[in-house]
Structure formats: C-alpha cells, structure tokens
Motif scaffolding. Sequence first.
Motif, PDB file in Angstrom:
ATOM      1  N   VAL A 155       4.722  21.814 -29.894  1.00 13.32           N
ATOM      2  CA  VAL A 155       4.127  20.526 -29.535  1.00 13.32           C
ATOM      3  C   VAL A 155       5.175  19.423 -29.357  1.00 13.32           C
ATOM      4  CG1 VAL A 155       2.402  18.782 -30.100  1.00 13.32           C
ATOM      5  CG2 VAL A 155       2.009  21.177 -30.749  1.00 13.32           C
ATOM      6  N   VAL A 156       5.893  19.123 -30.437  1.00 19.07           N
ATOM      7  CA  VAL A 156       6.872  18.039 -30.392  1.00 19.07           C
ATOM      8  C   VAL A 156       7.919  18.308 -29.322  1.00 19.07           C
ATOM      9  CG1 VAL A 156       8.652  16.807 -31.674  1.00 19.07           C
ATOM     10  CG2 VAL A 156       6.518  17.438 -32.801  1.00 19.07           C
ATOM     11  N   GLY A 157       8.382  19.555 -29.243  1.00 20.19           N
ATOM     12  CA  GLY A 157       9.399  19.900 -28.257  1.00 20.19           C
ATOM     13  C   GLY A 157       8.908  19.693 -26.836  1.00 20.19           C
ATOM     14  N   THR A 158       7.657  20.072 -26.572  1.00 22.61           N
ATOM     15  CA  THR A 158       7.077  19.890 -25.237  1.00 22.61           C
ATOM     16  C   THR A 158       6.954  18.414 -24.897  1.00 22.61           C
ATOM     17  OG1 THR A 158       5.828  21.957 -25.465  1.00 22.61           O
ATOM     18  CG2 THR A 158       5.083  20.404 -23.779  1.00 22.61           C
ATOM     19  N   VAL A 159       6.542  17.614 -25.889  1.00 24.09           N
ATOM     20  CA  VAL A 159       6.416  16.164 -25.681  1.00 24.09           C
ATOM     21  C   VAL A 159       7.778  15.560 -25.371  1.00 24.09           C
ATOM     22  CG1 VAL A 159       5.865  13.971 -26.782  1.00 24.09           C
ATOM     23  CG2 VAL A 159       4.355  15.938 -27.101  1.00 24.09           C
ATOM     24  N   VAL A 160       8.801  15.937 -26.158  1.00 20.32           N
ATOM     25  CA  VAL A 160      10.154  15.414 -25.936  1.00 20.32           C
ATOM     26  C   VAL A 160      10.659  15.839 -24.557  1.00 20.32           C
ATOM     27  CG1 VAL A 160      12.556  15.535 -26.708  1.00 20.32           C
ATOM     28  CG2 VAL A 160      10.720  15.306 -28.388  1.00 20.32           C
ATOM     29  N   PHE A 161      10.379  17.079 -24.176  1.00 19.36           N
ATOM     30  CA  PHE A 161      10.795  17.590 -22.870  1.00 19.36           C
ATOM     31  C   PHE A 161      10.201  16.742 -21.743  1.00 19.36           C
ATOM     32  CE2 PHE A 161       9.951  20.485 -19.244  1.00 19.36           C
ATOM     33  CZ  PHE A 161      11.257  20.797 -18.916  1.00 19.36           C
ATOM     34  N   ILE A 162       8.916  16.438 -21.838  1.00 22.27           N
ATOM     35  CA  ILE A 162       8.244  15.626 -20.811  1.00 22.27           C
ATOM     36  C   ILE A 162       8.811  14.206 -20.800  1.00 22.27           C
ATOM     37  CG2 ILE A 162       6.042  14.571 -20.159  1.00 22.27           C
ATOM     38  CD1 ILE A 162       4.675  17.131 -21.103  1.00 22.27           C
ATOM     39  N   LEU A 163       9.096  13.657 -21.990  1.00 21.91           N
ATOM     40  CA  LEU A 163       9.670  12.310 -22.062  1.00 21.91           C
ATOM     41  C   LEU A 163      11.048  12.265 -21.411  1.00 21.91           C
ATOM     42  CD1 LEU A 163       8.665  11.225 -25.689  1.00 21.91           C
ATOM     43  CD2 LEU A 163       7.723  10.370 -23.541  1.00 21.91           C
ATOM     44  N   LEU A 164      11.852  13.309 -21.638  1.00 24.84           N
ATOM     45  CA  LEU A 164      13.180  13.368 -21.024  1.00 24.84           C
ATOM     46  C   LEU A 164      13.064  13.501 -19.512  1.00 24.84           C
ATOM     47  CD1 LEU A 164      15.049  15.666 -23.583  1.00 24.84           C
ATOM     48  CD2 LEU A 164      15.485  13.244 -23.154  1.00 24.84           C
ATOM     49  N   GLN A 165      12.094  14.309 -19.068  1.00 25.54           N
ATOM     50  CA  GLN A 165      11.849  14.420 -17.635  1.00 25.54           C
ATOM     51  C   GLN A 165      11.402  13.074 -17.062  1.00 25.54           C
ATOM     52  OE1 GLN A 165      13.561  17.343 -17.069  1.00 25.54           O
ATOM     53  NE2 GLN A 165      12.117  17.419 -15.378  1.00 25.54           N
ATOM     54  N   GLY A 166      10.583  12.366 -17.857  1.00 26.69           N
ATOM     55  CA  GLY A 166      10.113  11.056 -17.428  1.00 26.69           C
ATOM     56  C   GLY A 166      11.250  10.059 -17.281  1.00 26.69           C
ATOM     57  N   ARG A 167      12.193  10.118 -18.215  1.00 22.73           N
ATOM     58  CA  ARG A 167      13.335   9.203 -18.125  1.00 22.73           C
ATOM     59  C   ARG A 167      14.167   9.499 -16.880  1.00 22.73           C
ATOM     60  NH1 ARG A 167      17.865   7.862 -22.820  1.00 22.73           N
ATOM     61  NH2 ARG A 167      19.172   6.537 -21.497  1.00 22.73           N
ATOM     62  N   SER A 168      14.402  10.779 -16.619  1.00 29.03           N
ATOM     63  CA  SER A 168      15.154  11.164 -15.425  1.00 29.03           C
ATOM     64  C   SER A 168      14.407  10.762 -14.159  1.00 29.03           C
ATOM     65  CB  SER A 168      15.399  12.678 -15.445  1.00 29.03           C
ATOM     66  OG  SER A 168      16.085  13.090 -14.286  1.00 29.03           O
ATOM     67  N   ARG A 169      13.102  10.971 -14.160  1.00 28.62           N
ATOM     68  CA  ARG A 169      12.262  10.606 -13.014  1.00 28.62           C
ATOM     69  C   ARG A 169      12.281   9.098 -12.798  1.00 28.62           C
ATOM     70  NH1 ARG A 169       9.729   9.683  -9.032  1.00 28.62           N
ATOM     71  NH2 ARG A 169       7.654  10.399  -8.402  1.00 28.62           N
ATOM     72  N   GLY A 170      12.205   8.351 -13.899  1.00 25.88           N
ATOM     73  CA  GLY A 170      12.194   6.896 -13.797  1.00 25.88           C
ATOM     74  C   GLY A 170      13.468   6.326 -13.214  1.00 25.88           C
ATOM     75  N   ASN A 171      14.599   6.946 -13.528  1.00 26.24           N
ATOM     76  CA  ASN A 171      15.882   6.443 -13.037  1.00 26.24           C
ATOM     77  C   ASN A 171      16.026   6.550 -11.524  1.00 26.24           C
ATOM     78  OD1 ASN A 171      16.820   5.682 -15.543  1.00 26.24           O
ATOM     79  ND2 ASN A 171      17.928   7.580 -15.921  1.00 26.24           N
ATOM     80  N   ALA A 172      15.158   7.343 -10.889  1.00 21.83           N
ATOM     81  CA  ALA A 172      15.281   7.560  -9.445  1.00 21.83           C
ATOM     82  C   ALA A 172      14.231   6.814  -8.621  1.00 21.83           C
ATOM     83  CB  ALA A 172      15.196   9.057  -9.143  1.00 21.83           C
ATOM     84  N   VAL A 173      13.238   6.198  -9.276  1.00 25.84           N
ATOM     85  CA  VAL A 173      12.114   5.639  -8.517  1.00 25.84           C
ATOM     86  C   VAL A 173      12.497   4.446  -7.644  1.00 25.84           C
ATOM     87  CG1 VAL A 173      10.425   6.469 -10.184  1.00 25.84           C
ATOM     88  CG2 VAL A 173      11.325   4.148 -10.411  1.00 25.84           C
ATOM     89  N   HIS A 174      13.572   3.750  -8.000  1.00 26.89           N
ATOM     90  CA  HIS A 174      13.968   2.573  -7.227  1.00 26.89           C
ATOM     91  C   HIS A 174      15.270   2.785  -6.453  1.00 26.89           C
ATOM     92  CE1 HIS A 174      11.325  -0.703  -9.282  1.00 26.89           C
ATOM     93  NE2 HIS A 174      10.730  -0.109  -8.274  1.00 26.89           N
ATOM     94  N   ASP A 175      15.607   4.044  -6.173  1.00 25.60           N
ATOM     95  CA  ASP A 175      16.823   4.307  -5.401  1.00 25.60           C
ATOM     96  C   ASP A 175      16.797   3.585  -4.058  1.00 25.60           C
ATOM     97  OD1 ASP A 175      17.976   5.834  -7.345  1.00 25.60           O
ATOM     98  OD2 ASP A 175      17.583   7.770  -6.396  1.00 25.60           O
ATOM     99  N   ARG A 176      15.642   3.622  -3.390  1.00 22.67           N
ATOM    100  CA  ARG A 176      15.523   2.955  -2.092  1.00 22.67           C
ATOM    101  C   ARG A 176      15.627   1.437  -2.245  1.00 22.67           C
ATOM    102  NH1 ARG A 176      16.537   2.925   3.249  1.00 22.67           N
ATOM    103  NH2 ARG A 176      14.876   1.972   4.491  1.00 22.67           N
ATOM    104  N   TYR A 177      15.035   0.889  -3.298  1.00 17.88           N
ATOM    105  CA  TYR A 177      15.100  -0.551  -3.543  1.00 17.88           C
ATOM    106  C   TYR A 177      16.547  -0.993  -3.774  1.00 17.88           C
ATOM    107  CZ  TYR A 177      14.347  -5.022  -5.975  1.00 17.88           C
ATOM    108  OH  TYR A 177      14.387  -6.338  -6.370  1.00 17.88           O
ATOM    109  N   PHE A 178      17.273  -0.231  -4.601  1.00 14.91           N
ATOM    110  CA  PHE A 178      18.672  -0.565  -4.860  1.00 14.91           C
ATOM    111  C   PHE A 178      19.491  -0.457  -3.577  1.00 14.91           C
ATOM    112  CE2 PHE A 178      17.745   1.351  -9.268  1.00 14.91           C
ATOM    113  CZ  PHE A 178      17.271   0.142  -9.732  1.00 14.91           C
ATOM    114  N   GLN A 179      19.141   0.513  -2.758  1.00 11.13           N
ATOM    115  CA  GLN A 179      19.843   0.680  -1.493  1.00 11.13           C
ATOM    116  C   GLN A 179      19.610  -0.526  -0.584  1.00 11.13           C
ATOM    117  OE1 GLN A 179      18.203   3.451   1.497  1.00 11.13           O
ATOM    118  NE2 GLN A 179      20.186   4.493   1.465  1.00 11.13           N
TER     119      GLN A 179
END
Length: 289
Positions: A187-211
Amino acid sequence: MSSRFVESVQSKAHEVAKEDLGRAKVLISDAARSRAYLYPFKGIAYFLTHRALWKPLLSQLLPTLALSVGVVTSMFFFTYLPQLAILVFFNGPLAVFTTVLLILNESSTLVNILSRNFLLQEALLDTFDGTLVSKNATNIVSEGRQLKPGGDPIQRLGKILKSPFDRFSPKALVRYAMYLPLNFIPVVGTVVFILLQGRSRGNAVHDRYFQLKRWSSAEKSKWLAEHTGPYSAFGTVATLLEMVPFASILFSFTNTVGAALWAADIEAKETEMTQGTAPGLREAAQKAE
C-alpha cells in the motif's frame, strides 16, 4: 561507547525525520494554497464546455484509443499473473489490488510514451496553445507560433515558430524503472510510487509555457524548485486521471487544458504563486520577460 553511538544515531535520525516532516508540511501548505490540484478538474470542465478545443482530440481519437486498448489488454493478459505472483510475497492478499494499480500505471506510462512521441504531440500542442488563446493570452502564444485573425481558438493557430514539447526522455524512463520496486511495499509503496510519478509528471506540464516565456534552464529549474508542492499536486492528480483505462487519452487532453488554464492564471497573476508568496520567483519571472 556503543550506547553513545546508538544515542547519536537515534538523535540524527530524529533530526532528519523532523526536517523531512517540516519540508513535507511546507510542500503540502504550498500545494493547498496554490490550489494547483484543482486545475486538472478545471481542465475537464473547460474542455467539455468549449467545443472548439475538441478538434485536436477528435483528429487523433481512433488511433490513440486503439493504442490504449491494445496496451492495457496486452498488459493485463501477459503481465498480471507474473506480477501478482511476485507482489503476493510482499503485499499478501492486497496484491490483487496493488497489481491492478501497478499495471494501470505501467500501461499509462507506455501509452504516454508511444502516443506523445508518435500520435499526439502536435494535437496536445494545439490544445495547450488554443486554450491560452481562448483565455486571451495571445501575446504569449505569438512568441511561439503565428496567429491568424478571426475564427475559434484552434482555427487561429498558425505555423509553429518554436519546436513543440520535448519527447519522452530516456532519463524519465530510467527513473520510472528505478522507482518501480517501491510497489513491493504494501500500500504505502504504491502510494509513494504514484506520488513520485506525479512529481515527475508535474515538472513537465508547463514545458510549453516556459518555452513561450523564453526562460533559460536555470530560471525554469528555480521556478520548479520553489514551487515543488503545487506542481507535484497537479502532477499527482493528472497521473491518477490518466491511469483510468481507455479514458486516459481524454484526460491527457483535459490535463493539457488544465495546465494551460494554470499558465494563463500565472500570466495574469491570478494565483497565490504570483501574489507575494514567492517574491524571488516573481523577480525571476520578470527577468525572464
């Protein structure tokens, strides 16, 4: 001597835990104050009520839906039992559910890699830029592409002047593989895994805006570092939505709309992120302009 060493280790561990807890509280507070977690849902509502933004999705719907069905079906058929056999040793009876979550996450990642690289890159770019145009942020969109007079937001989009979103990087794939074993922790590991994926996903959402803002790598990194909470919150919600089988393509577009709405609010200084909560970042944004 040994007792002092143990006490020293315990003291250090307590200190580290206290620091990490403090950082977590700050990140959660920043995320809550920015309300970034709401933008994926705002993207859904805005997308559904603005039919012009449907055009890029409809143009790629059938091939991407076929890809999603093929990937999800194949992953469950070929990998469910092998992964269940492994996870059952770590998660016990819960492995039935954690394996499903893991396969949905793996399928979402595969679909994203394949679709964004070969099918959806231009369609998602049009959706992001079109949403900005619909929010009257034409001044920033014009930095990256020509705009035509008249018509709906998508019809106004002309020739691309700056290259679109970056393709899925090998580094992101390696990072995904590194974090995959976290699912062995119940459970905890799966939650942490999704949170880490979320952080990585979040860092890319404004690539076009920054560009479009012409920000340097240093300015972009500083902005993301000082707004880790909001971007992680957005990315986590976006990741969970894109894990929904067969609806992931729709949520890829609504998340793109949500990211553009967020960018428009940042540009108009209508978020907590630009209202005095991070003066250093506002200075960075002004320099970038």
